[in-house]
Design an enzyme around this catalytic site. Sequence first.
Site, PDB file in Angstrom:
ATOM      1  N   GLY A 247       0.766  -1.138  -0.045  1.00  0.00           N
ATOM      2  CA  GLY A 247      -0.069  -0.042  -0.042  1.00  0.00           C
ATOM      3  C   GLY A 247       0.899   1.290  -0.034  1.00  0.00           C
ATOM      4  N   SER A 248       1.950   1.122   0.126  1.00  0.00           N
ATOM      5  CA  SER A 248       2.873   2.326   0.167  1.00  0.00           C
ATOM      6  C   SER A 248       3.233   2.923  -1.041  1.00  0.00           C
ATOM      7  CB  SER A 248       4.398   1.972   0.659  1.00  0.00           C
ATOM      8  OG  SER A 248       4.961   0.969  -0.026  1.00  0.00           O
TER       9      SER A 248
ATOM     10  N   TYR B   9      -5.259   0.807   5.376  1.00  0.00           N
ATOM     11  CA  TYR B   9      -6.522   0.800   4.839  1.00  0.00           C
ATOM     12  C   TYR B   9      -7.730   0.583   5.564  1.00  0.00           C
ATOM     13  CZ  TYR B   9      -4.103  -0.017   0.281  1.00  0.00           C
ATOM     14  OH  TYR B   9      -3.497   0.174  -1.036  1.00  0.00           O
TER      15      TYR B   9
ATOM     16  N   LYS C  92       4.816   2.026  -8.528  1.00  0.00           N
ATOM     17  CA  LYS C  92       4.795   3.338  -7.755  1.00  0.00           C
ATOM     18  C   LYS C  92       6.061   3.863  -8.315  1.00  0.00           C
ATOM     19  CE  LYS C  92       0.685   2.738  -5.746  1.00  0.00           C
ATOM     20  NZ  LYS C  92      -0.452   3.740  -6.159  1.00  0.00           N
TER      21      LYS C  92
ATOM     22  N   ASP D 253       2.748   5.261 -11.427  1.00  0.00           N
ATOM     23  CA  ASP D 253       1.826   6.081 -10.721  1.00  0.00           C
ATOM     24  C   ASP D 253       2.892   6.976  -9.757  1.00  0.00           C
ATOM     25  OD1 ASP D 253       0.054   7.260  -8.743  1.00  0.00           O
ATOM     26  OD2 ASP D 253      -0.837   4.972  -8.410  1.00  0.00           O
TER      27      ASP D 253
ATOM     28  N   GLU E  30       0.381   8.205 -13.802  1.00  0.00           N
ATOM     29  CA  GLU E  30      -0.865   8.426 -13.091  1.00  0.00           C
ATOM     30  C   GLU E  30      -0.488   9.608 -11.865  1.00  0.00           C
ATOM     31  OE1 GLU E  30      -2.381   4.557 -11.745  1.00  0.00           O
ATOM     32  OE2 GLU E  30      -3.464   5.553  -9.912  1.00  0.00           O
TER      33      GLU E  30
ATOM     34  N   GLU F 155      -7.952   9.713  -8.657  1.00  0.00           N
ATOM     35  CA  GLU F 155      -8.222   9.101  -7.361  1.00  0.00           C
ATOM     36  C   GLU F 155      -8.537   9.987  -6.368  1.00  0.00           C
ATOM     37  OE1 GLU F 155      -4.570   6.800  -6.619  1.00  0.00           O
ATOM     38  OE2 GLU F 155      -4.593   6.985  -4.626  1.00  0.00           O
TER      39      GLU F 155
ATOM     40  N   ASP G 113     -13.343   7.132  -8.324  1.00  0.00           N
ATOM     41  CA  ASP G 113     -13.568   6.312  -7.530  1.00  0.00           C
ATOM     42  C   ASP G 113     -15.044   6.365  -7.004  1.00  0.00           C
ATOM     43  OD1 ASP G 113     -13.375   4.651  -5.301  1.00  0.00           O
ATOM     44  OD2 ASP G 113     -11.406   4.791  -4.948  1.00  0.00           O
TER      45      ASP G 113
ATOM     46  N   HIS H 133     -10.076   3.960  -9.745  1.00  0.00           N
ATOM     47  CA  HIS H 133      -9.287   3.554  -8.697  1.00  0.00           C
ATOM     48  C   HIS H 133     -10.034   2.745  -7.670  1.00  0.00           C
ATOM     49  CE1 HIS H 133      -7.590   4.436  -4.325  1.00  0.00           C
ATOM     50  NE2 HIS H 133      -6.684   4.169  -5.007  1.00  0.00           N
TER      51      HIS H 133
END
Lengths: 405, 405
Positions: free
Chosen positions: A19-20, A29, A213, A242, A268, A295, A318, A345
């Site tokens: 998730g980083s 989350y 990322k 991203d 992104e 997002e 989203d 997203h």
Amino acid sequence: MIRSVTNRDLRYSLENGAGSDAIHTNPHYSYAVTNLISGDHTGTGFAFTLGAGNELVCQAAAFYAQQLIGKDIEELMHGYGEVFKKLANEQQFRWLGPHKGIVHLGLASVTNACFDLWAKKRNVPLWKLLTGLSPEAIVSLLDFSYVEDVLTKEAALQMLQNEAAAKQQRMAILEKGYTAYDTSVGWFNYSDSAIVHNAKKAVANGFKALKLKVGSAAEEKDIRRAKLIREAVGNDIKIMLDANQQWDLQKAIRICNELKKIDPYWIEEPTHPDDILAHKTLAETIAPVKLALGEHVPNSVLFKNFLQTGSAGFIQVDAVRVGGVSEFILVSLLCKKFGVPVVPHVGDMGQLHQHLVLFNHISLGHEALFLEHIPHLKKHFVHPVKIENGVYLTPQEPGSSCDLK
Amino acid sequence: MIRSVTNRDLRYSLENGAGSDAIHTNPHYSYAVTNLISGDHTGTGFAFTLGAGNELVCQAAAFYAQQLIGKDIEELMHGYGEVFKKLANEQQFRWLGPHKGIVHLGLASVTNACFDLWAKKRNVPLWKLLTGLSPEAIVSLLDFSYVEDVLTKEAALQMLQNEAAAKQQRMAILEKGYTAYDTSVGWFNYSDSAIVHNAKKAVANGFKALKLKVGSAAEEKDIRRAKLIREAVGNDIKIMLDANQQWDLQKAIRICNELKKIDPYWIEEPTHPDDILAHKTLAETIAPVKLALGEHVPNSVLFKNFLQTGSAGFIQVDAVRVGGVSEFILVSLLCKKFGVPVVPHVGDMGQLHQHLVLFNHISLGHEALFLEHIPHLKKHFVHPVKIENGVYLTPQEPGSSCDLK
């Protein structure tokens, strides 16, 4: 009749850097959940956050949800556009946005619970309910305030009517399943060897598109990692990069011109999500490479502006960031009008969006491109998404697949 | 050293339709207050809301304020730009904006408390502290993230240095006082006879500029009331018309073309505050009549976009809406660069902004145009603003005049 409502603050820690990204170094989350209880049914909706402040979204959701007690869900959804407009513009609470931030996340949670309850009451998956609606019923779900200079209710109705003939044919997607892409190969905190390993594994599992990322303080690192992934998976796999808003305009121009060399499918969130004109300049500068954005874009008015400037190659609206399913559909209609694909997203981990992209394809005629897949919360859902060979299998349970254990 | 912090939720009901506009029919003026306690001094800052949800802003403010416990105020303010950047981008909380809505209102409350504490510690009014700062010290208060494509820190420093020579001369404003304009003559719910009575009274009290709320469902009503006020006060008094976002673009174009006939000084908040391109189109269509905007614009990135499109004739940035004094100064610098006057919206009832407009004039070289005056909360402040013959008298008490009883 909606007899009672509850709001729950659910948070999940992630492991080992999952998730980083460049901005969010240690997210938890979290869901600000709304439950609407009506007879034997419980409608579940939520907004997504990264942990801190999730309790504030729960409180905002409770503010809206209380106003639905005593209402019949069928009556609410027969003209939900007006319900949405009234809630979103409550004259004191509106000051706290308007139509953005915590209050709008709260509205998303409540709106999504309404759609879930509606589908459960009718005992069908949400995609089935939505794709079965008439054009008139669809536009009545939407609030066209402040977007009518580019899309009136009447024009939207006409668009939907024009798409009706080909709906049956597009239902083929239900059998085939909706293609997924894998976001979890290249989190920011993962090592070089981990991202190469993950990328190869994802391709072996049937994925044809992966995300990396970027947005490091040292730009060489971004470029090195992008090249590593491209070498690992070859030229037939799509790679999306991203930056999670990490760059200012000058830096974005410089780095994107370098990153072009690995032939990214999109770049992104290059910069601040409110910066309409910086995105426009960047898009014009790095064409034909396209930008993906949305997002963090909170409402249909800002999406309208991004579409009008032509800066978005892909729109990542989203439904757990904007005001829920209703505004998601409105933004999808705006995108259709401007000829821009919708690739959401998935703050919901794809649970809700697997329904919405089927609707977008079947009823709005959007291309069935692919849908982001993030696996980290699967074990917490009652009906987790099913992915086989890189494809989302069409969900069959009643509702929007958002019930949490 | 900041020893402790408290946050207070203060709400005030208004009487007989005061504060009402086309969107906000029954506001309760409210403050989400932060108190920073350091030795014998208590710094007071706040954000403004209309009532419902004020408790959420207090909670967001508490999230930021807790992080300042144990810090020395002089150290914080020596480089507050970096402090602001760090607070505004806390990696989980940031998701709830970013830089907008409840979290940003919370940051405003805390930032303003820091500036107030700083001035109290130095035992001077805030205007005196700010106008005494070197150009270097001023830019170190600011976070230039995402605006450097139009204004770098170095360019801002140069602007401030260029203004230094004329500072002494502009100090004359301190004796003369800063001109006020009166917003309280024409609230939306006031009768025709009341607005005529109030307008005449305001002129008798020395005001040279008045505001009327428009945005009625029946547009004839707006036009009738605007004409009534013009007839009542004659052609030498400035009249500003405020629609509080009530119109969509088409309606705004149609009505503004009618309202032009009464020669308004500006037309304020015609449509949705996120709609950069609608404002651009409207401004081009109704020129030479100018638009005033900013009351609901949350951050420097969106202000930058509005300035870049040339849609704002006047910028109404409000230090209790954006992230506090620091971001207010940054936006004022952006406006100076684009040659657009700053006429703040006064969610603070002018208490804080009376200091900031003096700084804007003396140190930034902005024209000393006028400052909004709203009298309804006067009795609740320890040091209420003093207006004589339509002019704000320069405050002399230490701090930012924001202490509430």
